[in-house]
Design an enzyme around this catalytic site. Structure first.
Site, PDB file in Angstrom:
ATOM      1  N   TRP A  11       0.741  -1.352  -0.045  1.00  0.00           N
ATOM      2  CA  TRP A  11       0.074  -0.116   0.056  1.00  0.00           C
ATOM      3  C   TRP A  11       0.793   1.233   0.093  1.00  0.00           C
ATOM      4  O   TRP A  11       0.644   2.130   0.869  1.00  0.00           O
ATOM      5  CB  TRP A  11      -0.971   0.107   1.216  1.00  0.00           C
ATOM      6  CG  TRP A  11      -2.021  -1.010   1.139  1.00  0.00           C
ATOM      7  CD1 TRP A  11      -3.184  -1.130   0.224  1.00  0.00           C
ATOM      8  CD2 TRP A  11      -2.163  -2.283   1.942  1.00  0.00           C
ATOM      9  NE1 TRP A  11      -3.833  -2.152   0.567  1.00  0.00           N
ATOM     10  CE2 TRP A  11      -3.124  -2.804   1.566  1.00  0.00           C
ATOM     11  CE3 TRP A  11      -1.138  -2.944   2.919  1.00  0.00           C
ATOM     12  CZ2 TRP A  11      -3.621  -4.303   2.137  1.00  0.00           C
ATOM     13  CZ3 TRP A  11      -1.473  -3.983   3.266  1.00  0.00           C
ATOM     14  CH2 TRP A  11      -2.664  -4.731   2.928  1.00  0.00           C
TER      15      TRP A  11
ATOM     16  N   CYS B  95      -3.139   3.513   3.383  1.00  0.00           N
ATOM     17  CA  CYS B  95      -3.841   2.220   2.843  1.00  0.00           C
ATOM     18  C   CYS B  95      -4.538   2.299   1.598  1.00  0.00           C
ATOM     19  O   CYS B  95      -3.996   2.588   0.465  1.00  0.00           O
ATOM     20  CB  CYS B  95      -4.403   1.643   4.075  1.00  0.00           C
ATOM     21  SG  CYS B  95      -4.958  -0.258   3.909  1.00  0.00           S
ATOM     22  N   CYS B  96      -5.616   1.884   1.745  1.00  0.00           N
ATOM     23  CA  CYS B  96      -6.643   2.003   0.569  1.00  0.00           C
ATOM     24  C   CYS B  96      -7.477   3.200   0.254  1.00  0.00           C
ATOM     25  O   CYS B  96      -7.246   3.823  -0.616  1.00  0.00           O
ATOM     26  CB  CYS B  96      -7.482   0.640   0.821  1.00  0.00           C
ATOM     27  SG  CYS B  96      -6.745  -0.906   1.069  1.00  0.00           S
TER      28      CYS B  96
ATOM     29  N   GLY C 272      -9.521  -1.680  -2.752  1.00  0.00           N
ATOM     30  CA  GLY C 272      -8.910  -0.785  -2.320  1.00  0.00           C
ATOM     31  C   GLY C 272      -7.552  -0.686  -2.494  1.00  0.00           C
ATOM     32  O   GLY C 272      -6.619   0.318  -2.252  1.00  0.00           O
TER      33      GLY C 272
END
Length: 740
Positions: A321, A405-406, A715
């Site tokens: 990520w 992250c997403c 994501g």
């Protein structure tokens, strides 16, 4: 200062304020992509080496090598290179590309297990050093209650960061380039002294120690860069240095922390200021400017962490990520799209499609039309971009936020996030019908109530479900409080937090999985006839559902309103229990790829989903229940309120190319129009996959034929070939729309 020559002065000169520097100095770009350049010979040489390393990594069970002798940190390793002669951006996590380091501060048992899973043995020296150290994992399990352990054991809370770095903290890595570490250290020392004159309560004592450690690690970062021959104590003087200095700061962060997600931030518009200055001064041309961005992205693609197979079940595809946020609009109405916004997306052509870095376009209907069309074309060609609504996030976070992250937004350098996986809302529904027992094992997990019998009544089930959600929310918040208290105590992110303001606002990110399963199940109870089926012990293990009922994903308010209600109710239930260090509650509808694991741990549900079948990813409708076409599916997801889900609402969307049109121009225009429509009506996030299912089926049967096939899953993106068989099969069950 020479480094700031030709820059317009502003508040950024007097205080640490990267946003002000950007707003004062960047030049919006509203043209097309005609200026972009192909990869240079040096970059192509590095790419060939990288692709060979990737192939060897795949052949070696997904891990090329592990340095088991050192504890990973900023100064643990000698300088490492891919090919010194052809590199212009330097720095590796260890001494060799794709070699993974060991970071036991999250948990020595996890570090040991990860080594052993890939045929390595953790060195006795590290074992001895950590025999008397308390790790984050040790601290957490000392304090967990029996109830918390049960939630974890029976899969109601899954993926908690109680044995690894929590991640989701975006250091403002740009600060090192703009100011140099000497200035950053001096400012932190001022803050340290200011804290000496305040009442020494627990928070102030802790903060003062944290700032001391931040200063220490800024010094270590300076030493790390010096080993590569660079003096980052001073500001960057040109574009190469600005990119290199920023990358050094990020590299230091991923050496120090085995974070679940280590995002890069929002750098492309920042870099563009330096690149355009160098082009104007004759120091760069478009070819050399693109080379800088290509080589930076290659370095970001080399990011690796050492993880256990159990971790990889939850977060399949070996993601890191490395999220870079691109575009968006400024609060003053100017677009933040620059030429470098194009350049970084262009790496998906120059370097081929790839899941990392996790390229995220902050979408607005006000973005320049040429940029919208370029993004749509890159999505059609690579399926490597995700999109999030700048119109939803900018009013909350300003115009210098990034995605962690997403899908999770935070103001860069001003906010940080505690995060903790997600809870299984579908399983909690089954548990409430079973009166507090786990439907898979029969074990009591929550407070006891009589199990429901006979035809289920909607109001009775919903009332009971609310009670169990209230219980879960309180326990969930307290579990997170323990995790993050212990992480601060035993695995604090010194460098990343050094690149934040000292007084930082904290967010606490909670997550929910199974929203579509729960909504469809309640819809079945309300609109059809649902009768529980029990085993010989009286445990409800299945359901007989007779009659039709509306299904989430078809733009039907009867069921979409149930999904919206559950999200709102759960968020409000979470907010009733205070968070550690005064953090603000946020909620996501996001599963990563743990929707497969959640399914394995969840029994049959009233909506007709069978025992152990996967959930849908994120906020998506259940597999192949969207019978009304692509736009209806998007409409259902867009009804979920971002006010209740400020940690993000993940939507993964698949469509076959012919549905978008007969030629690339038509497809590009139609995809851009779909994105405009989805976000204008309130959608928050969308992954775009444009594939014919036949190709995915062939890739599933022959993954070796498609080494670079990238697909967005929930994501984030992965290489399809590195997913497990179970995860590939779940992807193939998803809807790839053949009609609008």
């Amino acid at each position: 200062m020479e480094a700031w020559k030709d820059f317009k002065k502003g508040n950024w000169c007097e205080s640490i304020d990267v946003r002000d520097f950007i707003q004062t100095n960047y030049r919006p770009y509203e043209g097309d992509d005609a200026f972009l350049a192909a990869a240079t010979g040096r970059t192509k040489t590095l790419l060939a080496i990288y692709e060979d390393l990737l192939a060897r990594e795949r052949e070696n069970n997904g891990v090329l090598s592990v340095d088991t002798e050192k504890v990973s940190s900023l100064l643990s390793y000698k300088p490492g290179y891919v090919d010194r002669e052809n590199e212009i951006i330097f720095g590796l996590q260890t001494e060799h590309p794709l070699e993974r380091g060991v970071n036991p501060f999250g948990g020595i048992r996890m570090a040991r297990a990860a080594c052993e899973a890939y045929g390595y043995k953790l060195s006795q020296k590290i074992e001895d050093n950590f025999e008397y150290k308390t790790t984050h994992n040790d601290g957490v399990f000392r304090v967990y209650t029996d109830e918390m352990r049960k939630l974890r054991k029976y899969g109601i809370l899954t993926g908690l960061p109680d044995a690894y770095g929590r991640g989701r903290i975006i250091g403002d890595y740009r600060r090192v380039a703009l100011y140099g570490t000497d200035r950053l250290i001096a400012e932190k020392k001022k803050d340290f002294e200011a804290l000496a004159h305040k009442y020494m309560d627990e928070e102030n004592i802790r903060l003062r120690e944290e700032v001391f450690r931040q200063v220490d690690f800024l010094g270590k970062l300076t030493q790390m860069a010096a080993a590569y021959g660079d003096d980052i104590s001073r500001p960057a003087e040109n574009a190469r240095e600005a990119i290199q200095w920023t990358y050094y700061a990020y590299l230091g962060a991923i050496k120090e922390q085995n974070g679940a997600a280590e995002s890069f931030g929002r750098t492309s518009t920042f870099f563009d200021i330096y690149i355009e200055r160098d082009i104007a001064n004759g120091l760069l041309d478009e070819i050399s400017a693109q080379e800088l961005i290509d080589q930076l992205v290659l370095k970001l693609r080399l990011n690796r962490q050492l993880r256990t197979p159990e971790y990889n079940e939850l977060f399949a595809g070996d993601p890191t990520w490395v999220t870079e946020s691109i575009g968006g609009m400024g609060k003053d109405g100017r677009t933040l799209v620059t030429r470098t916004s194009f350049r970084i997306l262009h790496t998906l052509y120059n370097l081929k499609a790839s899941p990392e870095p996790n390229l995220t376009v902050l979408w607005s209907d006000k973005l320049p039309e040429a940029f919208k069309k370029f993004c749509a074309r890159v999505s059609i060609d690579t399926s490597s971009i995700q999109y999030e609504s700048d119109e939803l996030m900018r009013p909350v976070y300003g115009d210098d936020y990034g995605i962690a992250c997403c899908v999770s937004a935070m103001e860069i350098g001003k906010q940080m996030q505690f995060f903790g996986a997600r809870c299984n809302l579908a399983k909690v529904l089954l548990m409430s019908i079973n009166g507090g027992r786990d439907e898979m094992t029969g074990q009591r997990v929550a407070f006891e109530m009589p199990p429901l019998t006979g035809k289920l009544a909607y109001d009775e089930v919903l009332d009971r479900y609310h009670k169990y959600i209230d219980w879960l929310a309180d326990t969930y918040v307290n579990t997170m409080n323990i995790i993050h208290y212990m992480h601060d105590k035993y695995a604090y992110e010194k460098l990343q937090m050094a690149l934040h303001d000292t007084k930082v606002e904290r967010l606490m990110a909670f997550g929910a999985a199974g929203i579509s399963v729960a909504a469809d199940s309640l819809s079945a109870i309300k609109y059809a006839s649902v009768t529980p089926v029990t085993d010989e012990t009286g445990l409800i293990v299945d359901y007989v559902t007779e009659g039709e009922f509306p299904k989430y994903g078809n733009d039907d308010d009867r069921v979409d309103s149930i999904a919206k209600h559950l999200t709102e109710y759960f968020y409000n239930a979470l907010c009733r229990t205070p968070c550690y260090r005064g953090a603000k509650h946020t909620l996501s509808l996001l599963t990563i790829t743990s929707n497969v694991v959640y399914g394995k741990k969840t029994g049959a549900t009233p909506c007709g989903r069978k025992k152990c079948e996967p959930f849908a990813p994120g906020a998506n409708p259940l597999h192949n229940r969207e019978h009304s076409g692509a736009l209806a599916s998007l409409n259902s997801v867009a009804k979920l309120s971002y006010c209740d889900c400020r940690d993000g609402i993940s939507n993964t969307f698949g469509i076959v190319p012919s549905t978008l049109g007969k030629d690339i121009e038509t497809r590009t225009a139609n995809l851009a129009a779909i994105l405009d429509g989805y976000f204008v009506q309130g959608g928050h996030h969308i992954n775009i996959n444009v594939y014919n299912k036949e190709m995915l089926l062939d890739a599933h049967a022959h993954p070796e034929k498609y080494p670079n096939l990238t697909i967005r899953v929930s994501g984030y993106a992965v290489r399809f070939c590195v997913l497990s068989k179970a995860h590939r099969e779940e992807v193939l069950k998803r809807t790839f729309f053949e009609n609008m």
